[in-house]
Scaffold this active site. Sequence first.
Site, PDB file in Angstrom:
ATOM      1  N   SER A   8     -59.671  68.155  -4.727  1.00  0.00           N
ATOM      2  CA  SER A   8     -59.678  68.266  -3.267  1.00  0.00           C
ATOM      3  C   SER A   8     -58.850  69.470  -2.857  1.00  0.00           C
ATOM      4  O   SER A   8     -57.662  69.564  -3.171  1.00  0.00           O
ATOM      5  CB  SER A   8     -59.083  67.007  -2.650  1.00  0.00           C
ATOM      6  OG  SER A   8     -58.736  67.272  -1.303  1.00  0.00           O
ATOM      7  N   HIS A  31     -64.202  69.231  -3.657  1.00  0.00           N
ATOM      8  CA  HIS A  31     -64.145  68.220  -2.598  1.00  0.00           C
ATOM      9  C   HIS A  31     -63.475  68.829  -1.368  1.00  0.00           C
ATOM     10  O   HIS A  31     -62.339  69.304  -1.437  1.00  0.00           O
ATOM     11  CB  HIS A  31     -63.350  67.026  -3.118  1.00  0.00           C
ATOM     12  CG  HIS A  31     -63.255  65.865  -2.186  1.00  0.00           C
ATOM     13  ND1 HIS A  31     -64.220  64.887  -2.089  1.00  0.00           N
ATOM     14  CD2 HIS A  31     -62.287  65.496  -1.320  1.00  0.00           C
ATOM     15  CE1 HIS A  31     -63.855  63.977  -1.208  1.00  0.00           C
ATOM     16  NE2 HIS A  31     -62.678  64.318  -0.714  1.00  0.00           N
ATOM     17  N   ASP A  33     -62.288  68.168   2.488  1.00  0.00           N
ATOM     18  CA  ASP A  33     -61.956  67.109   3.444  1.00  0.00           C
ATOM     19  C   ASP A  33     -62.013  67.644   4.872  1.00  0.00           C
ATOM     20  O   ASP A  33     -61.218  68.503   5.253  1.00  0.00           O
ATOM     21  CB  ASP A  33     -60.549  66.578   3.155  1.00  0.00           C
ATOM     22  CG  ASP A  33     -60.500  65.801   1.854  1.00  0.00           C
ATOM     23  OD1 ASP A  33     -61.220  64.793   1.749  1.00  0.00           O
ATOM     24  OD2 ASP A  33     -59.759  66.217   0.934  1.00  0.00           O
ATOM     25  N   MET A  35     -61.479  66.771   8.683  1.00  0.00           N
ATOM     26  CA  MET A  35     -60.771  65.784   9.520  1.00  0.00           C
ATOM     27  C   MET A  35     -60.718  66.308  10.956  1.00  0.00           C
ATOM     28  O   MET A  35     -60.570  67.511  11.169  1.00  0.00           O
ATOM     29  CB  MET A  35     -59.340  65.585   9.016  1.00  0.00           C
ATOM     30  CG  MET A  35     -59.238  65.205   7.550  1.00  0.00           C
ATOM     31  SD  MET A  35     -57.529  64.831   7.117  1.00  0.00           S
ATOM     32  CE  MET A  35     -57.662  64.724   5.321  1.00  0.00           C
ATOM     33  N   HIS A  64     -66.399  65.559   2.483  1.00  0.00           N
ATOM     34  CA  HIS A  64     -65.925  64.227   2.859  1.00  0.00           C
ATOM     35  C   HIS A  64     -65.563  64.295   4.338  1.00  0.00           C
ATOM     36  O   HIS A  64     -64.530  64.876   4.690  1.00  0.00           O
ATOM     37  CB  HIS A  64     -64.725  63.858   1.973  1.00  0.00           C
ATOM     38  CG  HIS A  64     -64.091  62.558   2.338  1.00  0.00           C
ATOM     39  ND1 HIS A  64     -62.838  62.198   1.871  1.00  0.00           N
ATOM     40  CD2 HIS A  64     -64.520  61.515   3.087  1.00  0.00           C
ATOM     41  CE1 HIS A  64     -62.541  60.999   2.345  1.00  0.00           C
ATOM     42  NE2 HIS A  64     -63.526  60.569   3.085  1.00  0.00           N
ATOM     43  N   MET A  66     -64.175  62.917   7.470  1.00  0.00           N
ATOM     44  CA  MET A  66     -63.328  61.896   8.097  1.00  0.00           C
ATOM     45  C   MET A  66     -63.311  62.207   9.589  1.00  0.00           C
ATOM     46  O   MET A  66     -62.322  62.697  10.141  1.00  0.00           O
ATOM     47  CB  MET A  66     -61.927  61.928   7.483  1.00  0.00           C
ATOM     48  CG  MET A  66     -61.907  61.304   6.093  1.00  0.00           C
ATOM     49  SD  MET A  66     -60.485  61.815   5.120  1.00  0.00           S
ATOM     50  CE  MET A  66     -61.072  63.392   4.526  1.00  0.00           C
ATOM     51  N   MET A 135     -62.250  54.554  -0.908  1.00  0.00           N
ATOM     52  CA  MET A 135     -60.941  55.198  -0.687  1.00  0.00           C
ATOM     53  C   MET A 135     -59.841  54.365  -1.336  1.00  0.00           C
ATOM     54  O   MET A 135     -59.805  53.142  -1.190  1.00  0.00           O
ATOM     55  CB  MET A 135     -60.645  55.315   0.816  1.00  0.00           C
ATOM     56  CG  MET A 135     -61.492  56.323   1.576  1.00  0.00           C
ATOM     57  SD  MET A 135     -61.360  58.031   1.014  1.00  0.00           S
ATOM     58  CE  MET A 135     -59.609  58.368   1.176  1.00  0.00           C
ATOM     59  N   ASP A 173     -61.021  58.226  -4.183  1.00  0.00           N
ATOM     60  CA  ASP A 173     -60.308  59.329  -3.536  1.00  0.00           C
ATOM     61  C   ASP A 173     -58.987  58.811  -2.988  1.00  0.00           C
ATOM     62  O   ASP A 173     -58.969  57.895  -2.162  1.00  0.00           O
ATOM     63  CB  ASP A 173     -61.199  59.864  -2.396  1.00  0.00           C
ATOM     64  CG  ASP A 173     -60.596  61.057  -1.675  1.00  0.00           C
ATOM     65  OD1 ASP A 173     -59.545  61.558  -2.111  1.00  0.00           O
ATOM     66  OD2 ASP A 173     -61.189  61.476  -0.667  1.00  0.00           O
TER      67      ASP A 173
HETATM   68  C1  DX5 Z   1     -57.263  62.021   1.918  1.00  0.00           C
HETATM   69  C2  DX5 Z   1     -58.381  62.871   1.360  1.00  0.00           C
HETATM   70  C3  DX5 Z   1     -58.237  63.164  -0.064  1.00  0.00           C
HETATM   71  C4  DX5 Z   1     -56.945  63.863  -0.451  1.00  0.00           C
HETATM   72  C5  DX5 Z   1     -56.517  63.256  -1.738  1.00  0.00           C
HETATM   73  O1  DX5 Z   1     -57.664  61.333   3.024  1.00  0.00           O
HETATM   74  O2  DX5 Z   1     -59.640  62.275   1.551  1.00  0.00           O
HETATM   75  O3  DX5 Z   1     -59.367  63.853  -0.578  1.00  0.00           O
HETATM   76  O4  DX5 Z   1     -57.055  65.242  -0.615  1.00  0.00           O
HETATM   77  O5  DX5 Z   1     -55.283  63.772  -2.076  1.00  0.00           O
HETATM   78  P1  DX5 Z   1     -54.429  63.172  -3.278  1.00  0.00           P
HETATM   79  O6  DX5 Z   1     -55.260  63.299  -4.512  1.00  0.00           O
HETATM   80  O7  DX5 Z   1     -53.209  64.020  -3.276  1.00  0.00           O
HETATM   81  O8  DX5 Z   1     -54.158  61.737  -2.923  1.00  0.00           O
HETATM   82 ZN    ZN Z   2     -61.349  63.201   0.496  1.00  0.00          ZN
END
Ligand code: DX5
Ligand code: ZN
Length: 222
Positions: A8, A31, A33, A35, A64, A66, A135, A173
Amino acid sequence: MGIQIAPSILSADFANLESEINRIGNADLVHVDVMDYHFVPNLTLGLPVVEAILNRTELPVDCHLMIDDPDRWAPGYAEVGAASVTFHAEAAAAPIRLAREIRRQGARAGVGLKPATPVEPFEDLLTEIDMLLVMTVEPGFGGQEFLDVCLPKIRRAREMVSRSGLDVWIQIDGGVSKETIERCADAGADVFVAGSAVYGADDAAAAVEDLRTLAADASNLS
Ligand code: DX5
Ligand code: ZN
């Protein structure tokens, strides 16, 4: 498909994304993210940055989302060329319609589940999706502690997918590291997102390789 490692970039240096992605050339997926300050209390990046990433890497990009209202925004990520687009079950108004639209745009469709969202209601939807994201932290931030309470859900997800006979990937994740990945692989996950465990390492590619080896050795999948 076997075991896949998806670093990620949330834990990467956002001012140097191209070189940060080059550090993980041996990964299976990148990956990303997305948000929006609404679905989660954090803000990262959106479609223009995903497009820029797609222009700079040969690796499949795994988005991903969110975000609220994925019904409106998710298809755009598939349209620009993301390999997979995962929206959250808690946010989607019409998950089947949305998954079909993502597939129609040529991407794999994923459904994400927060830790308290049960997986059972999605058994009948497995034909409509390509990936279930379980998750293992509350979404929103990197570097959180892995939630062991999610392990039984990974196991139930794997049982559901096995029963279906479908090739639906089970992604996990949050808090994935050398300390936690074996438990998840043993429970049946096959796609492992890791942010801080990869980007926090001096040698990110070696961290990817270590995670892959640990997961493969602990996996019961053939
Ligand atoms: C958190 C993200 C993850 C995040 C994971 O909501 O969806 O993808 O980057 O980070 P680590 O591996 O540090 O928990
Ligand atoms: Zn993620």
